[in-house]
Design a protein around this motif. Structure first.
Motif, short mmCIF file in Angstrom:
data_model
loop_
_atom_site.label_atom_id
_atom_site.label_comp_id
_atom_site.label_asym_id
_atom_site.label_seq_id
_atom_site.Cartn_x
_atom_site.Cartn_y
_atom_site.Cartn_z
N ARG A 140 0.83 -1.20 0.00
CA ARG A 140 0.00 0.00 0.00
C ARG A 140 0.87 1.26 0.00
NH1 ARG A 140 -3.41 -0.69 4.55
NH2 ARG A 140 -1.81 0.31 5.80
N ASP A 143 2.43 1.67 -3.47
CA ASP A 143 1.43 2.18 -4.41
C ASP A 143 1.17 3.67 -4.20
OD1 ASP A 143 1.18 -0.31 -5.55
OD2 ASP A 143 -0.64 -0.85 -4.45
N ARG A 144 1.14 4.09 -2.95
CA ARG A 144 0.92 5.49 -2.64
C ARG A 144 2.08 6.35 -3.17
NH1 ARG A 144 0.44 5.54 3.02
NH2 ARG A 144 -1.65 4.71 2.75
N ASP A 145 3.34 5.86 -2.98
CA ASP A 145 4.50 6.59 -3.49
C ASP A 145 4.47 6.68 -5.01
OD1 ASP A 145 5.39 6.96 -0.91
OD2 ASP A 145 6.82 5.27 -0.98
N ILE A 146 4.08 5.61 -5.67
CA ILE A 146 4.01 5.61 -7.13
C ILE A 146 2.96 6.60 -7.61
CG2 ILE A 146 3.29 4.21 -9.12
CD1 ILE A 146 4.61 1.81 -7.68
N SER A 147 1.80 6.61 -6.96
CA SER A 147 0.74 7.54 -7.40
C SER A 147 1.16 8.99 -7.15
CB SER A 147 -0.58 7.22 -6.71
OG SER A 147 -0.47 7.46 -5.33
N ARG A 148 1.89 9.26 -6.07
CA ARG A 148 2.38 10.62 -5.83
C ARG A 148 3.36 11.03 -6.91
NH1 ARG A 148 3.55 9.99 0.53
NH2 ARG A 148 1.43 10.34 1.28
N MET A 150 3.59 9.88 -9.95
CA MET A 150 2.87 10.05 -11.21
C MET A 150 2.13 11.39 -11.21
SD MET A 150 3.42 7.56 -13.24
CE MET A 150 2.07 7.68 -14.40
N GLY A 151 1.55 11.76 -10.08
CA GLY A 151 0.86 13.04 -9.98
C GLY A 151 1.79 14.21 -10.19
N ARG A 152 2.99 14.11 -9.59
CA ARG A 152 3.98 15.17 -9.77
C ARG A 152 4.43 15.24 -11.22
NH1 ARG A 152 6.85 12.88 -5.10
NH2 ARG A 152 5.82 13.72 -3.28
#
Length: 159
Positions: A140, A143-148, A150-152
């Motif tokens: 989890r 996944d959170r680090d990856i989504s951050r 990608m957002g950046r």
């Protein structure tokens, strides 16, 4: 008064998905008395210690706490009484076979109103070991680090 439509969550057992690996889920009706329904409409229920058992071909929910109704009189219910769950015969037979296997248990995930009737989402689950829980938390976080990241990247900041 108009009939309720849709699904309104009363209580959820967030800890269950952390402590158990969910294999299958079932929707079951619950046999309740009048003051229990009134208390549930006020949102006064706790699934924290609840579990389900199969006894004599019937499924029962144990440990569910529904607070006494504030305006109830001598007709008020017992908060932690055993409540019968309503399932189809085929589902009950399947649950009997599955719970005989080692390590499988019936855990309520959530309780909600569905078109004015109280339903329980029941999970056939296997208990997680400590290392399974650590793996879930690590996944989890990753996944959170990856989504951050990608957002950046989408915003044009690459740091």
């Amino acid at each position: 008064m108009a009939k309720e439509q849709g699904r309104k969550v009363i209580a959820s057992n967030r800890r269950a998905r952390h402590d158990y690996a969910v294999i299958d889920t079932y929707e079951a009706g619950v046999v309740l008395v009048g003051t229990e329904v009134k208390s549930l409409r006020d949102g006064k229920a706790s699934l924290a210690d609840a579990f389900a058992t199969v006894d004599d071909g019937e499924v029962f929910l144990r440990g569910l706490h529904i607070a006494e109704y504030g305006w109830g009189s001598w007709t008020n219910h017992e908060p932690r009484r055993t409540r019968k769950l309503l399932l189809h015969r085929g589902e009950i037979e399947k649950l009997i076979g599955k719970t005989k296997e080692s390590g499988l248990s019936l855990v309520p995930l959530s309780m909600y109103f569905s078109d004015g009737k109280v339903k329980v989402e029941l999970a056939l689950a296997r208990g997680k070991k400590a290392y399974d829980k650590r793996q879930t938390i690590a996944k989890r976080d990753a996944d959170r680090d990856i989504s951050r990241a990608m957002g950046r990247a989408l915003k044009g900041r690459y740091n």
